[in-house]
Write an enzyme that holds these catalytic residues in place. Structure first.
Site, PDB file in Angstrom:
ATOM      1  N   SER A  38      39.393  32.904  42.469  1.00  0.00           N
ATOM      2  CA  SER A  38      38.383  31.941  42.922  1.00  0.00           C
ATOM      3  C   SER A  38      38.579  31.493  44.369  1.00  0.00           C
ATOM      4  O   SER A  38      38.267  30.354  44.715  1.00  0.00           O
ATOM      5  CB  SER A  38      38.332  30.733  41.973  1.00  0.00           C
ATOM      6  OG  SER A  38      37.975  31.152  40.667  1.00  0.00           O
ATOM      7  N   GLU A  98      47.733  36.727  41.539  1.00  0.00           N
ATOM      8  CA  GLU A  98      46.461  36.309  40.963  1.00  0.00           C
ATOM      9  C   GLU A  98      46.713  35.603  39.637  1.00  0.00           C
ATOM     10  O   GLU A  98      46.861  36.278  38.593  1.00  0.00           O
ATOM     11  CB  GLU A  98      45.557  37.529  40.722  1.00  0.00           C
ATOM     12  CG  GLU A  98      45.175  38.262  41.988  1.00  0.00           C
ATOM     13  CD  GLU A  98      43.818  38.961  41.838  1.00  0.00           C
ATOM     14  OE1 GLU A  98      43.011  38.842  42.768  1.00  0.00           O
ATOM     15  OE2 GLU A  98      43.565  39.601  40.795  1.00  0.00           O
ATOM     16  N   GLY A 140      37.787  34.249  38.372  1.00  0.00           N
ATOM     17  CA  GLY A 140      36.406  34.158  37.907  1.00  0.00           C
ATOM     18  C   GLY A 140      36.080  32.863  37.183  1.00  0.00           C
ATOM     19  O   GLY A 140      35.033  32.735  36.563  1.00  0.00           O
ATOM     20  N   GLU A 165      42.762  42.349  34.749  1.00  0.00           N
ATOM     21  CA  GLU A 165      41.715  42.862  33.851  1.00  0.00           C
ATOM     22  C   GLU A 165      42.112  44.226  33.291  1.00  0.00           C
ATOM     23  O   GLU A 165      41.745  44.569  32.164  1.00  0.00           O
ATOM     24  CB  GLU A 165      40.366  42.911  34.596  1.00  0.00           C
ATOM     25  CG  GLU A 165      39.811  41.495  34.795  1.00  0.00           C
ATOM     26  CD  GLU A 165      38.980  41.296  36.041  1.00  0.00           C
ATOM     27  OE1 GLU A 165      38.518  42.281  36.640  1.00  0.00           O
ATOM     28  OE2 GLU A 165      38.799  40.120  36.435  1.00  0.00           O
ATOM     29  N   HIS A 222      45.736  45.126  38.142  1.00  0.00           N
ATOM     30  CA  HIS A 222      44.887  43.939  38.067  1.00  0.00           C
ATOM     31  C   HIS A 222      44.937  43.389  36.646  1.00  0.00           C
ATOM     32  O   HIS A 222      45.016  44.163  35.682  1.00  0.00           O
ATOM     33  CB  HIS A 222      43.445  44.292  38.457  1.00  0.00           C
ATOM     34  CG  HIS A 222      42.607  43.076  38.659  1.00  0.00           C
ATOM     35  ND1 HIS A 222      42.057  42.372  37.607  1.00  0.00           N
ATOM     36  CD2 HIS A 222      42.267  42.400  39.788  1.00  0.00           C
ATOM     37  CE1 HIS A 222      41.414  41.323  38.091  1.00  0.00           C
ATOM     38  NE2 HIS A 222      41.521  41.318  39.411  1.00  0.00           N
ATOM     39  N   LYS A 251      34.922  44.738  41.672  1.00  0.00           N
ATOM     40  CA  LYS A 251      34.929  44.924  40.213  1.00  0.00           C
ATOM     41  C   LYS A 251      33.756  45.852  39.827  1.00  0.00           C
ATOM     42  O   LYS A 251      33.382  46.719  40.622  1.00  0.00           O
ATOM     43  CB  LYS A 251      34.911  43.573  39.507  1.00  0.00           C
ATOM     44  CG  LYS A 251      36.045  42.669  40.020  1.00  0.00           C
ATOM     45  CD  LYS A 251      36.324  41.467  39.184  1.00  0.00           C
ATOM     46  CE  LYS A 251      37.473  40.684  39.808  1.00  0.00           C
ATOM     47  NZ  LYS A 251      37.871  39.523  39.023  1.00  0.00           N
ATOM     48  N   ASN A 288      37.399  42.655  46.045  1.00  0.00           N
ATOM     49  CA  ASN A 288      37.446  43.458  44.823  1.00  0.00           C
ATOM     50  C   ASN A 288      36.079  43.313  44.170  1.00  0.00           C
ATOM     51  O   ASN A 288      35.776  42.294  43.564  1.00  0.00           O
ATOM     52  CB  ASN A 288      38.555  42.950  43.890  1.00  0.00           C
ATOM     53  CG  ASN A 288      38.546  43.664  42.551  1.00  0.00           C
ATOM     54  OD1 ASN A 288      37.808  44.641  42.355  1.00  0.00           O
ATOM     55  ND2 ASN A 288      39.367  43.186  41.620  1.00  0.00           N
TER      56      ASN A 288
END
Ligand code: 13P
Length: 251
Positions: free
Chosen positions: A209, A165, A171, A96, A94, A11, A9
């Site tokens: 991660s 996730e 991250g 985010e 996701h 991003k 991904n």
């Protein structure tokens, strides 16, 4: 579960020149590996990346898509548009997007349905925040997120890719331990078993991660069928190392 799926991904990263260099290195390193590879790239690069991946083993994915067919939705991209570019996967839900774009479980489920209706495999993301984990709500949260998707998709739920996730691991350099991840994956699989005949066929990816040094241990878990990789997917040697770990574990 046979071959594992390692999906990058990207991003909001990349540019025309670095995309090309990265994909050329991945395509080269992928030869002979026994794992599925995909890259989920910013929408504006889908055509470029699709062209670069055309004669490779790399599948192309989007990072989001609209739940609607067409119409007055400024800035949105439809599943049909993705299909025209031979896009194979679309990440939906996701964290985010849930966090910064206020996407609800219902919106995520509608996007997953829209993807499947257009022949695109949704990579449906679920995961708890740190506060939710600390409050002992992990199972409850991911169960709720998945149950809305299962309800919307009914028997088609077996056609999704699921990604666990944990938000606190994205991250941050913090990774769920293989045991923590396996525990959640097993319960997601059990939940899928109530909706579909062959829950073992649904790939459940871990994301958060995952990198070259922890991938092998995570991917070795019974119910971890691959990875959804953020930062480490932007560097060819790191992404290829994860693909190598997946390949070594392929059955
Ligand atoms: P990182 O691998 O950078 O933690 O990101 C994970 C992720 O969000 C993939 O979708």
């Amino acid at each position: 579960m046979s071959k594992k799926l390692i999906a990058g991904n990207w991003k909001m990263n990349g540019d025309l020149a670095s995309n090309q260099a990265l994909l050329e290195q991945i395509a080269k390193g992928l030869v002979g590996l026994n794992a599925h590879a995909a890259v989920c790239v910013p929408a504006i690069y889908l055509a470029q990346v699709q062209a670069l991946c055309a004669n490779t083993e790399i599948a192309v994915g989007a990072q989001d898509m609209s739940q609607h067919n067409s119409g007055a939705y400024t800035g949105e991209i439809s599943a049909n548009m993705l299909k025209e570019l031979n896009v194979r996967y679309a990440i939906v839900g996701h964290s985010e997007r849930r966090q910064y774009h206020f996407e609800s479980d219902q919106t995520v489920a509608a996007k997953a349905k829209q993807a499947l209706a257009n022949g695109i495999t949704p990579i449906v993301c679920v995961g708890e925040t740190l506060a939710e984990r600390q409050a002992g709500q992990t199972q409850e949260v991911v169960k709720r997120q998945l149950s809305v998707v299962i309800h919307e998709l009914a028997h088609c739920a077996g056609e999704i890719v699921l990604a666990y996730e944990p938000v606190w691991a994205i991250g941050t350099g913090l990774t769920a331990t293989p045991e923590q991840a396996q525990e959640v994956h097993a319960s997601l699989r059990a939940q899928l078993a109530l909706a579909v005949k062959h829950p073992e066929r649904v790939k459940i990816l871990y994301g958060g991660s995952m990198n070259a040094s922890n991938a092998a241990q995570l991917l070795a878990q019974t119910d971890i069928d691959g990875g959804l990789i953020g930062g480490a997917s932007l560097k060819a040697p790191d992404f290829l190392a994860i693909l190598g770990a997946a390949s070594a574990l392929a059955k």
